[in-house]
Design a protein around this motif. Structure first.
Motif, short mmCIF file in Angstrom:
data_model
loop_
_atom_site.label_atom_id
_atom_site.label_comp_id
_atom_site.label_asym_id
_atom_site.label_seq_id
_atom_site.Cartn_x
_atom_site.Cartn_y
_atom_site.Cartn_z
N GLY A 235 0.77 -1.24 0.00
CA GLY A 235 0.00 0.00 0.00
C GLY A 235 0.80 1.29 0.00
O GLY A 235 0.24 2.38 0.00
N ASP A 236 2.12 1.17 0.00
CA ASP A 236 2.97 2.36 0.01
C ASP A 236 2.83 3.21 -1.25
O ASP A 236 2.50 2.69 -2.32
N VAL A 237 3.12 4.49 -1.08
CA VAL A 237 3.20 5.39 -2.23
C VAL A 237 4.67 5.70 -2.48
O VAL A 237 5.40 6.09 -1.57
N MET A 238 5.11 5.49 -3.72
CA MET A 238 6.53 5.59 -4.05
C MET A 238 6.77 6.47 -5.26
O MET A 238 5.91 6.60 -6.13
N ALA A 239 7.95 7.10 -5.30
CA ALA A 239 8.37 7.81 -6.50
C ALA A 239 9.55 7.07 -7.12
O ALA A 239 10.43 6.59 -6.41
N ASP A 240 9.54 6.97 -8.46
CA ASP A 240 10.63 6.35 -9.21
C ASP A 240 11.21 7.43 -10.12
O ASP A 240 10.63 7.78 -11.14
N ILE A 241 12.33 7.98 -9.68
CA ILE A 241 12.89 9.16 -10.35
C ILE A 241 13.94 8.77 -11.36
O ILE A 241 14.93 8.13 -11.02
N GLY A 242 13.74 9.21 -12.59
CA GLY A 242 14.56 8.74 -13.71
C GLY A 242 14.10 7.33 -14.05
O GLY A 242 14.90 6.41 -14.09
N CYS A 243 12.79 7.20 -14.29
CA CYS A 243 12.18 5.87 -14.38
C CYS A 243 12.60 5.09 -15.61
O CYS A 243 12.44 3.87 -15.66
N GLY A 244 13.16 5.78 -16.60
CA GLY A 244 13.67 5.09 -17.79
C GLY A 244 12.63 4.19 -18.42
O GLY A 244 11.54 4.65 -18.79
N THR A 245 12.94 2.92 -18.53
CA THR A 245 12.04 1.96 -19.20
C THR A 245 10.79 1.64 -18.38
O THR A 245 9.90 0.94 -18.86
N GLY A 246 10.74 2.07 -17.13
CA GLY A 246 9.59 1.79 -16.28
C GLY A 246 9.71 0.47 -15.53
O GLY A 246 8.81 0.10 -14.75
N CYS B 183 3.05 -1.51 -4.11
CA CYS B 183 2.65 -0.13 -3.82
C CYS B 183 1.20 0.12 -4.23
O CYS B 183 0.68 -0.53 -5.14
N SER B 184 0.57 1.08 -3.55
CA SER B 184 -0.77 1.48 -3.99
C SER B 184 -0.65 2.48 -5.15
O SER B 184 -1.52 2.56 -6.01
N ARG B 185 0.43 3.22 -5.16
CA ARG B 185 0.65 4.23 -6.19
C ARG B 185 2.15 4.42 -6.42
O ARG B 185 2.92 4.52 -5.45
N VAL B 186 2.56 4.45 -7.69
CA VAL B 186 3.95 4.76 -8.03
C VAL B 186 3.97 5.96 -8.97
O VAL B 186 3.28 5.96 -10.01
N TYR B 187 4.71 7.00 -8.62
CA TYR B 187 4.93 8.13 -9.52
C TYR B 187 6.21 7.86 -10.30
O TYR B 187 7.30 7.87 -9.71
N ALA B 188 6.07 7.60 -11.57
CA ALA B 188 7.23 7.34 -12.43
C ALA B 188 7.58 8.62 -13.16
O ALA B 188 6.79 9.12 -13.96
N ALA C 16 11.71 12.75 -22.95
CA ALA C 16 10.48 12.39 -23.68
C ALA C 16 10.53 10.93 -24.15
O ALA C 16 9.54 10.20 -24.05
N GLU C 17 11.69 10.49 -24.61
CA GLU C 17 11.78 9.13 -25.16
C GLU C 17 11.64 8.09 -24.05
O GLU C 17 11.10 6.99 -24.28
N ALA C 18 12.07 8.42 -22.85
CA ALA C 18 11.91 7.50 -21.72
C ALA C 18 10.43 7.39 -21.36
O ALA C 18 9.90 6.29 -21.15
N VAL C 19 9.76 8.52 -21.30
CA VAL C 19 8.33 8.54 -20.96
C VAL C 19 7.53 7.75 -21.99
O VAL C 19 6.64 6.97 -21.64
N GLU C 20 7.90 7.93 -23.25
CA GLU C 20 7.23 7.22 -24.34
C GLU C 20 7.42 5.70 -24.16
O GLU C 20 6.48 4.91 -24.26
N TYR C 21 8.67 5.33 -23.87
CA TYR C 21 9.02 3.92 -23.70
C TYR C 21 8.29 3.32 -22.50
O TYR C 21 7.68 2.24 -22.57
N ALA C 22 8.35 4.03 -21.37
CA ALA C 22 7.73 3.55 -20.14
C ALA C 22 6.21 3.43 -20.30
O ALA C 22 5.59 2.51 -19.76
N LYS C 23 5.64 4.36 -21.03
CA LYS C 23 4.19 4.36 -21.26
C LYS C 23 3.73 3.03 -21.84
O LYS C 23 2.79 2.40 -21.34
N THR D 189 1.54 6.43 -12.06
CA THR D 189 1.33 7.74 -12.66
C THR D 189 2.62 8.17 -13.33
O THR D 189 3.62 8.43 -12.66
N LEU D 190 2.60 8.24 -14.65
CA LEU D 190 3.80 8.56 -15.41
C LEU D 190 3.86 10.07 -15.64
O LEU D 190 2.91 10.67 -16.14
N ILE D 191 4.97 10.70 -15.26
CA ILE D 191 5.09 12.15 -15.35
C ILE D 191 6.33 12.55 -16.12
O ILE D 191 7.45 12.14 -15.78
N HIS D 192 6.16 13.37 -17.14
CA HIS D 192 7.28 13.88 -17.93
C HIS D 192 7.72 15.21 -17.34
O HIS D 192 6.98 16.20 -17.39
#
Lengths: 175, 175, 175, 175
Positions: D25-36, D46-51, D56-63, D75-78
């Motif tokens: 249930g933890d809420v986590m941030a993944d900073i520089g998430c790269g491939t996800g 986790c209940s929620r991960v902020y990636a 832009a190319e990392a976000v596209e890939y992770a998406k 939640t993917l954030i550019h």
């Protein structure tokens, strides 16, 4: 390697459990369970863990650790893995942290496990025999050599001190 | 790291001396000479080794070791490397096993060495500062991370136990 | 491992030669000499180096390297070490970088070497067999696992990239 | 180090996630998430991960990877982590696999995280700065150096080939 070598180090445990690919509800055997550390950690995801050790002092030690951790899904068994496994019908995975006769144990595991078998070994000949036996059984996946060093404070800076390298040998019995 | 951390391990010494590229007859400085182990080994090929340490107990220890090894071409100096180096005109190479102020020592060495400078370090920040200073001085060649494990007998087999990893940072002043 | 795996890496060579304890004037064998790199380096101190390889392409390669290095004290021999060693009466030390049959080679070396025998190996089973054979021959000293990483420039900083780990197995035949 | 260096290797991920001590249930941030990859794995517990990634190319890939894995709690954030974190009130833990300005990111994380912060780094100076910043913030727990080698088949035997060593730096903000 159980009580003799102390409990499996956290980092080695983390990699070993990852390689076991435990699914929620799996039934697992922990052979040479020693302090019970791996069983306790694995019991978070497993429905049942059979923790097996032939050393009375290990079973005694693990018993207390399991009680302290309040785990009800670990069956602690005092005996030779080779014999104990005869009474188990099916397993989803198995971890071998220590064993008297790795060949016999792997042969029995290859029959009853449907999933991953992960062996931790530090003795060179045991590593070699584990790989050879897994290959003969057609279940060898990979072997890893893990070397972890941890920081220690020294004169306001940090230096790294190594823990003993461990070989993690991974097998898999297809379903 | 001198007496505090014990003498440089054989394998780390072997690599460090190889990277120094000592030629027959070279003049070398051994900064933070500690037990004198590196100086004694290097004196086989060097015509002169200046063994420098600011710790009285290190100088005392090295003195006896050099006498026991019957080496006449090692000049043992008690003092801060930064000061001692002011009195040396030219060196073919220098080994730094320990130092109070790595920046100052490297700046002085860059002036008087014509050849290789090899630094052994275990402290993270010292490694980082050594690389940075060598880069600023335009003498950085490479940094190595050396992890050696040695066999130990266990129940008729062998296992590997690691010694502390060491960073070997290599610089070179072109002639 | 000769040409196949490329020449022995500098750091591994430095440790291997240190463990050989070569004295000025020693006679040495370099078995599985590959590119001739070890032979050329060892010839600096040895009076004679027998460089042996069963692969024609290795002998061809080593021949050129030895000529380029202008070494006159290296005898290059094309053949199986097991057979070639029958014609050599005595050696002060031997390095084995590659070999078809490590047991046979070690048995022959144990007869004619009076000093150190150092084996480099990367194959798990070869390591295990080398240690076992040396123990049976009563000449086992130690085995080392060497893991070297080298710095590479990246975005103005450095990162470390590893070279393949090597096992160095050391034996000694008492005089 | 995101897309540039490829996804985090399994063994390094296993240790990093273990050190994060994620609770259900933890809420986590993944900073520089790269491939996800880390986000997807962590989202199991986790209940929620902020990636978060600024590329832009990392976000596209992770998406795409997140969609394929059918994860609805990521939640993917550019954007720059330094800015994105301003909009997040509280986190139970944070993983930093890559970051432009590690000092700024750690300062912000120290404010909003109540639990573990784990940084993966391969650049020497980044390691040094991460340790220093965590110490200044009073959140430094330990740094690890992880060196993994994996088996590869060769002539019927196995040899070990290393993957790049990684530093795992662990911090903790007490609740």
């Amino acid at each position: 390697m159980g009580l003799k070598g102390g409990p499996t180090q956290d980092e080695v445990m983390a990699v070993s459990l990852f390689k076991l690919r435990i699914n929620e509800g799996d039934v697992m055997a922990d052979i040479g369970c020693g302090t019970g550390k791996i069983s306790i950690q694995a019991s978070e995801r497993c429905s049942r863990v059979y923790a097996i050790d032939r050393r009375a002092e290990a079973v005694e030690y693990a018993k207390k650790a399991i009680e302290t951790a309040e785990k009800n899904n670990i069956t602690l068994i005092h005996g030779e893995a080779g014999n104990v496994l005869d009474d188990i019908d099916e397993l989803n995975c198995a971890f071998v942290g220590g064993s008297g006769n790795i060949e016999t144990v792997l042969e029995k595991l290859a029959e009853i496990v449907r999933g991953r078998i992960v062996v931790n070994a530090v003795l060179l000949d045991t590593v070699s025999r584990t790989v050879r036996t897994m290959k003969e059984l057609g279940i060898f996946v990979e072997a890893l050599h893990i070397q972890v060093s941890r920081s220690h404070e020294l004169v306001g800076d940090i230096m790294f001190q190594p823990i003993n390298p461990v070989y993690i040998i991974v097998g898999e019995v297809k379903q």
